[in-house]
Design a protein around this motif. Structure first.
Motif, PDB file in Angstrom:
ATOM      1  N   GLY A   1       5.145 -12.219   0.538  1.00 42.93           N
ATOM      2  CA  GLY A   1       5.959 -11.507  -0.529  1.00 42.93           C
ATOM      3  C   GLY A   1       6.454 -10.273  -0.246  1.00 42.93           C
ATOM      4  O   GLY A   1       6.354  -9.780   1.088  1.00 42.93           O
ATOM      5  N   ILE A   2       6.624  -9.403  -0.993  1.00 42.23           N
ATOM      6  CA  ILE A   2       7.354  -7.983  -1.108  1.00 42.23           C
ATOM      7  C   ILE A   2       6.091  -7.242  -0.375  1.00 42.23           C
ATOM      8  O   ILE A   2       4.909  -7.317  -0.614  1.00 42.23           O
ATOM      9  CB  ILE A   2       8.023  -7.571  -2.193  1.00 42.23           C
ATOM     10  CG1 ILE A   2       6.835  -7.478  -3.271  1.00 42.23           C
ATOM     11  CG2 ILE A   2       9.119  -8.151  -2.648  1.00 42.23           C
ATOM     12  CD1 ILE A   2       7.194  -6.754  -4.630  1.00 42.23           C
TER      13      ILE A   2
ATOM     14  N   SER B   1       4.097  -4.847  -0.746  1.00 41.24           N
ATOM     15  CA  SER B   1       3.394  -3.986  -2.125  1.00 41.24           C
ATOM     16  C   SER B   1       1.853  -4.506  -2.032  1.00 41.24           C
ATOM     17  O   SER B   1       1.664  -5.859  -2.605  1.00 41.24           O
ATOM     18  CB  SER B   1       4.167  -4.062  -3.206  1.00 41.24           C
ATOM     19  OG  SER B   1       3.356  -3.790  -4.361  1.00 41.24           O
TER      20      SER B   1
ATOM     21  N   ALA C   1       0.055  -3.876  -4.662  1.00 41.34           N
ATOM     22  CA  ALA C   1       0.045  -4.379  -6.199  1.00 41.34           C
ATOM     23  C   ALA C   1       0.283  -5.616  -6.281  1.00 41.34           C
ATOM     24  O   ALA C   1      -0.309  -6.533  -7.000  1.00 41.34           O
ATOM     25  CB  ALA C   1       0.502  -3.222  -6.860  1.00 41.34           C
ATOM     26  N   HIS C   2       1.454  -6.259  -5.615  1.00 46.40           N
ATOM     27  CA  HIS C   2       2.049  -7.542  -6.009  1.00 46.40           C
ATOM     28  C   HIS C   2       1.082  -8.410  -5.318  1.00 46.40           C
ATOM     29  O   HIS C   2       0.691  -9.613  -6.040  1.00 46.40           O
ATOM     30  CB  HIS C   2       3.368  -7.245  -5.304  1.00 46.40           C
ATOM     31  CG  HIS C   2       4.191  -8.934  -5.724  1.00 46.40           C
ATOM     32  ND1 HIS C   2       4.280  -9.962  -4.672  1.00 46.40           N
ATOM     33  CD2 HIS C   2       4.606  -9.240  -6.842  1.00 46.40           C
ATOM     34  CE1 HIS C   2       4.897 -10.784  -5.331  1.00 46.40           C
ATOM     35  NE2 HIS C   2       4.837 -10.564  -6.565  1.00 46.40           N
TER      36      HIS C   2
ATOM     37  N   ALA D   1      -2.080  -8.231  -4.609  1.00 44.29           N
ATOM     38  CA  ALA D   1      -3.189  -8.331  -5.318  1.00 44.29           C
ATOM     39  C   ALA D   1      -3.398  -9.194  -6.545  1.00 44.29           C
ATOM     40  O   ALA D   1      -4.356  -9.747  -6.855  1.00 44.29           O
ATOM     41  CB  ALA D   1      -3.862  -6.711  -5.711  1.00 44.29           C
TER      42      ALA D   1
ATOM     43  N   LYS E   1       3.109   4.901   0.788  1.00 44.82           N
ATOM     44  CA  LYS E   1       4.345   5.341  -0.047  1.00 44.82           C
ATOM     45  C   LYS E   1       4.375   6.714  -0.620  1.00 44.82           C
ATOM     46  O   LYS E   1       5.470   7.406  -1.031  1.00 44.82           O
ATOM     47  CB  LYS E   1       4.565   4.175  -1.072  1.00 44.82           C
ATOM     48  CG  LYS E   1       6.177   3.825  -1.412  1.00 44.82           C
ATOM     49  CD  LYS E   1       6.348   2.555  -1.954  1.00 44.82           C
ATOM     50  CE  LYS E   1       7.305   2.462  -2.823  1.00 44.82           C
ATOM     51  NZ  LYS E   1       7.451   1.347  -3.758  1.00 44.82           N
ATOM     52  N   VAL E   2       3.238   6.837  -1.348  1.00 49.56           N
ATOM     53  CA  VAL E   2       3.004   8.065  -2.142  1.00 49.56           C
ATOM     54  C   VAL E   2       2.477   9.482  -1.304  1.00 49.56           C
ATOM     55  O   VAL E   2       2.501  10.546  -1.898  1.00 49.56           O
ATOM     56  CB  VAL E   2       2.197   7.910  -3.397  1.00 49.56           C
ATOM     57  CG1 VAL E   2       2.735   6.929  -4.228  1.00 49.56           C
ATOM     58  CG2 VAL E   2       0.739   7.649  -2.947  1.00 49.56           C
TER      59      VAL E   2
ATOM     60  N   PRO F   1      -5.035  -0.947  -5.213  1.00 46.01           N
ATOM     61  CA  PRO F   1      -5.515  -1.689  -6.121  1.00 46.01           C
ATOM     62  C   PRO F   1      -6.813  -2.091  -6.040  1.00 46.01           C
ATOM     63  O   PRO F   1      -7.402  -2.580  -7.051  1.00 46.01           O
ATOM     64  CB  PRO F   1      -4.352  -2.951  -5.781  1.00 46.01           C
ATOM     65  CG  PRO F   1      -4.066  -3.021  -4.468  1.00 46.01           C
ATOM     66  CD  PRO F   1      -4.205  -1.443  -4.155  1.00 46.01           C
ATOM     67  N   ASN F   2      -7.560  -1.917  -4.946  1.00 44.38           N
ATOM     68  CA  ASN F   2      -8.991  -2.154  -4.739  1.00 44.38           C
ATOM     69  C   ASN F   2      -9.694  -1.065  -4.713  1.00 44.38           C
ATOM     70  O   ASN F   2     -11.056  -0.924  -4.251  1.00 44.38           O
ATOM     71  CB  ASN F   2      -9.298  -3.180  -3.259  1.00 44.38           C
ATOM     72  CG  ASN F   2      -8.550  -4.172  -3.614  1.00 44.38           C
ATOM     73  OD1 ASN F   2      -8.392  -4.965  -4.711  1.00 44.38           O
ATOM     74  ND2 ASN F   2      -8.114  -5.124  -2.610  1.00 44.38           N
TER      75      ASN F   2
END
Lengths: 265, 442
Positions: free
Chosen positions: A122-123, A125, A127-128, A130, A151-152, A183-184
Motif C-alpha cells: 500500500g501507500i 505510510s 499509520a495506514h 498499522a 516526514k515530520v 503508530p507503535n
C-alpha cells in the motif's frame, strides 16, 4: 520639446512624495506600537526552526509567550541548554538545568529481522499499514519503516536502513515531532547521556515474542539479575531501564540473550 | 423515464458486467464448516465479552458473548458443538481479536427461541429489543449495530427507511440472490423496522442490472403498507448511503452528519432479512450470504455460518484455481485484503474475492497530470488531487478544514479512475483515521 511639462510633472510628483513622506513619519511616531525589546532578543536566541515543539505556533509566538511569562525559558528544545541559558539571562530568571535529550527508536526489527505478517504493497505510510489487519509485521510493536517520522522531521535526523528507522543523535534536537507520529509509539525522548537502551517494545508473553523477531525481549530477567544498581526491571514482559539509576556499566548488554539492549552513540 | 442517479461516480468492470456474471446464476447454497472461530469485535463498538469457556457444549443460536457498552451487541454460537478455545487471534482489526472457537458436532441443534410472531402483528415496542438480542449489525460492510441505528436521538425525526439493494460493488451477487430467492424476508424485515420506528415510508432501491430482483421484490412488496421499490441506474457507488438517500429522497446528509439528520435510516437488504428472522422466528444472526468468487473452481453464493474461515469457504467452492495473490473481504472497490486465509467471515462479509498473483499487482504511481478525472468521479464533489497534494506536504489541517477530507466516503472512485495510478483513497482513509484519533484526544 515641451520642457515645462516635464518640470511640472517632476515638481508635482516630488511634492507629493515629500508630503506623503512627512505624513508617514508623523503617523509612525503617533501610532507607534510599543514592542517589548526583549521579544526580539528572545527571538534571536531560540533555534528558529519554527518546528512547533514548544507548543506555540512558531518561534515568534513562543518568544512573545516567554516575555509574557507564559512559556518557560527551557521551552525551546531544539535550542537546548544554550538557548535556555540565553533566555534566562534576558528574562532575568535562573534557568533550571536542562539536560540535553535525544529521540531514540526502541526497535531493531528491520527487513528480514522482524517477521512479516503479509506483504504490504500500500501507500508509504506507517499509520495506514498499522490499520490493516494488525500491521504488516507479526510483532505488534515493530518499526514498519514507511517513514511517518521522517516526514515530520525538520532537521533531517531520521533515515532508514534496511527498513528500520535510524535517528542521528547529532542532528536530532529533541523537538519531539516524530514521537507522536509513530503508530507503535517506538520513539521516545531520552536524556542524551542515557546511551544504554532496551530497543524493543514487544509486551507479548515470551513464547509469542520469541519467534517474531531476532531482537525481541523475552522477559528472561537476566538483565535484571545482572544489574547491580537496580536500574533495569522487567514489567509486563518487557525490560525497561531507569535512566536516572543506570550507570552505563553495560552488564545487562552483555547478558541479554536476544541482544535487545544496545549501546547507542 | 430518467434513471435515478447521482453526480459523479464510475463504472468499474463495466465491460464484464461488474464481474458479477460468474456467480449471478448460482442459487444460494448452505455450507457448514467443521470448526468456526467467531471474533468478538465484528461490530463497531466495544468488543463483546465471552461468557463461555473451553470445553462447554453450546447450541446453535446460544448466547456466547454479552454486549459491552452502549453500542455493543451480543454474539451467538453459529453451530452446535463444543467450545475448543477462547483466545486472542490476529484477525482484520488493528489489535488481535478475542475469538471463540467452536467445533461443530454436525447436529445443528437450536437453542430455545422466543419469536415475536408475524411482523405486522408483533408489538412495535418489542421489535428493537429483539433486534438487539439477535446481535444484528449492518451487513452491508460497516457492521454498525442496527438497534442503535433504529433508535436515533429524539430530536431527529426519521420519516423514511431505505433498504439498500443497489449492490454496486464489483463481483458481489449475495444481495442479488437474496432479493431474488427470498424477497418476502426482506420486505418483512423492512416492515418490522418501519413499525418499530413508527415510520410510514419504506423505499427499496435496486440497480437496473438486477431487473429480475426488482420484479421479485416488487411482487413480494405488493399490498404491503408504505413499501415502494425503485429502480436505480447502475453506477458505482450507487449503494453509498449518502448517494442513495440523495437519489431516493432528494435530501442531502449534512457534512459530518448521519442519515438520521436527513430523516432517513438506511439498511442493507441482508440486514432486513436478519431482522425478519429475529422477529418472526426469534433467530439470532448466525449466518449470512457471501459471494465467493474470482480464482476459485466453482464461484458461488454461499450461506455461511459466522466464523467460517476463508480457507473453508474457498474449499467449499472447490479450492483455488491458481495461487492467490490477494483475497478481498468485500468487492474489489471497497473491500479490504486479508492477511492470510485463516481469518473468519464476519457478520459484515458480503464477499470473498480471490485475485490471482497476476491480477494482484499494484501499478506504480506516476506524476499527477491534473486531468481532473478524480474530481469528476468524486460522488461527493471533493477535490482528490488537491487533497493528495496537501497530504504530500503534510498539511493535515488543510485537508480537514479546507478540503473536507472527513466527508470522503472512501469509495475508491478516484483511485479507480486515475490514469496516473495515484493511490488516492488509502491516503484519505489514513488522513481520516489520523484526524479522528486527533479529535478523540482533544
Amino acid at each position: 520639446m515641451n520642457t515645462t511639462a516635464i518640470i511640472a510633472a517632476i515638481a508635482v510628483l516630488g511634492g507629493l512624495g515629500i508630503v506623503f513622506g512627512a505624513l508617514i513619519s508623523v503617523t509612525d511616531k503617533v501610532f507607534a506600537v510599543q514592542v517589548d525589546e526583549r521579544v526580539a532578543k528572545v527571538r534571536e536566541n531560540v533555534a528558529g526552526a519554527n518546528c512547533g515543539a514548544c507548543g506555540y505556533p512558531g518561534c515568534d509566538a513562543f518568544s512573545e509567550a516567554v516575555v509574557k511569562g507564559e512559556a518557560p525559558v527551557t521551552g525551546c528544545t531544539p535550542g537546548g541548554a544554550k538557548s535556555a541559558e540565553a533566555l534566562a539571562g534576558i528574562m532575568g530568571v535562573v534557568s533550571e538545568s536542562m539536560e540535553p535529550s535525544v529521540a531514540r527508536i526502541r526497535c531493531q526489527g528491520g527487513c528480514g529481522i522482524s517477521v512479516d505478517r503479509y506483504e504490504y504493497t500500500g501507500i508509504k505510510s506507517c499509520a495506514h499499514a498499522a490499520s490493516l489487519a494488525g500491521g504488516p509485521k507479526v510483532c505488534p510493536s515493530a518499526c514498519y519503516g514507511l517513514g511517518d517520522c521522517q516526514k515530520v522531521c525538520q532537521f533531517d535526523a531520521i533515515s532508514f536502513e534496511n527498513g528500520l528507522c535510524v535517528i542521528d543523535p547529532e542532528k536530532c534536537t529533541a523537538c519531539g515531532m516524530c514521537v507522536a507520529q509513530c503508530p507503535n509509539s517506538l520513539i521516545k525522548l531520552l536524556p542524551k547521556a542515557a546511551s544504554v537502551t532496551v530497543r524493543c517494545r514487544n509486551t507479548q508473553p515470551p513464547k509469542v515474542a520469541m519467534p517474531v523477531c531476532t531482537y525481541s525481549c523475552i522477559a528472561c530477567k537476566r538483565c535484571e539479575k545482572a544489574c547491580e544498581y537496580d536500574a533495569i526491571h522487567v514489567n509486563n514482559f518487557l525490560a525497561e531501564i531507569d535512566p536516572a539509576k543506570c550507570t552505563r556499566c553495560e552488564a545487562c548488554v552483555a547478558v541479554c540473550p536476544k541482544k535487545c539492549i544496545t549501546v547507542s552513540a | 423515464m430518467r434513471k435515478l442517479t447521482f453526480r459523479g461516480g464510475v463504472h468499474p468492470l463495466h465491460d464484464i458486467h461488474e464481474g458479477k456474471e460468474k456467480t449471478r446464476a448460482g442459487a444460494i447454497r448452505p455450507f457448514v464448516a467443521q470448526v468456526v472461530s467467531i471474533p468478538m469485535d465484528m461490530h463497531i463498538g466495544a468488543p463483546s465479552k465471552p461468557i463461555v469457556k473451553a470445553g462447554d457444549r453450546v447450541l446453535m443460536g446460544q448466547l456466547i458473548a454479552e454486549p459491552v457498552g452502549g453500542i455493543g451487541i451480543p454474539v451467538h454460537a453459529s453451530v452446535s458443538g463444543t467450545v475448543k478455545a477462547v483466545a486472542e487471534k490476529p484477525m482484520m482489526k488493528r489489535a488481535a481479536s478475542m475469538c471463540v472457537d467452536i467445533e461443530n458436532d454436525g447436529l445443528d441443534e437450536w437453542t430455545q427461541l422466543a419469536p415475536l410472531g408475524d411482523v405486522e402483528k408483533a408489538d412495535p415496542a418489542q421489535i428493537i429489543p429483539a433486534i438487539k438480542a439477535a446481535g444484528i449489525c449492518g451487513m452491508g460492510g460497516a457492521c454498525f449495530p442496527t438497534h442503535v441505528k433504529l433508535s436515533p436521538p429524539s430530536d431527529k425525526k426519521v420519516d423514511t427507511i431505505i433498504l439498500n439493494g443497489a449492490e454496486c460493488e464489483t463481483f458481489l451477487t449475495a444481495d442479488y440472490r437474496l432479493m431474488l430467492e427470498q424477497p418476502e424476508r426482506i420486505v418483512n424485515g423492512l416492515r418490522a423496522a418501519m413499525r418499530a420506528m413508527g415510520v410510514s415510508r419504506g423505499l427499496i432501491g435496486i440497480e437496473d442490472n438486477k431487473m429480475e430482483a426488482v420484479e421479485a421484490v416488487k411482487k413480494a412488496a405488493a399490498g404491503r403498507e408504505g413499501v415502494e421499490v425503485l429502480v436505480l441506474k447502475t453506477k458505482y457507488p450507487q449503494g453509498g448511503e449518502k448517494q442513495l438517500i440523495q437519489v431516493l429522497t432528494g435530501r442531502e446528509v449534512p457534512s459530518g452528519g448521519l442519515p438520521a439528520d436527513a430523516g432517513v435510516v438506511v439498511l442493507n437488504v441482508g440486514t432486513a432479512a436478519a431482522i425478519a428472522d429475529a422477529v418472526t422466528e426469534g433467530k439470532p444472526l448466525i449466518s449470512r450470504v457471501t459471494t465467493v468468487t474470482g480464482c476459485v473452481k466453482e464461484p458461488a453464493n454461499l450461506l455461511l455460518r459466522i466464523g467460517t474461515s476463508v480457507q473453508d469457504a474457498v474449499e467449499a467452492c472447490g479450492g483455488y484455481t491458481e495461487e492467490a495473490g490477494k483475497i478481498f473481504f468485500g468487492g474489489s472497490m471497497t473491500g479490504s485484503c486479508v492477511p492470510n486465509d485463516t481469518v473468519s467471515v464476519t457478520k459484515a462479509n458480503n464477499g470473498i474475492v480471490v485475485f490471482g498473483v497476476k491480477d494482484a499487482v499494484v501499478a506504480d504511481e506516476t506524476p499527477c497530470i491534473r486531468c481532473g478525472r478524480c474530481v469528476d468521479a468524486c460522488p461527493i464533489s471533493l477535490n482528490p488531487m488537491a487533497m493528495k497534494q496537501a497530504w504530500k506536504l503534510n498539511k493535515l489541517d488543510d485537508m480537514e478544514s479546507k478540503q473536507h477530507v472527513m466527508d470522503c466516503i472512501v469509495c475508491g472512485a478516484c483511485s479507480y479512475i486515475c490514469p496516473a495510478h495515484q493511490q488516492l483513497t488509502p491516503v484519505f482513509k489514513t488522513a481520516k483515521d489520523i484526524i479522528t484519533a486527533r479529535r478523540a484526544k482533544k
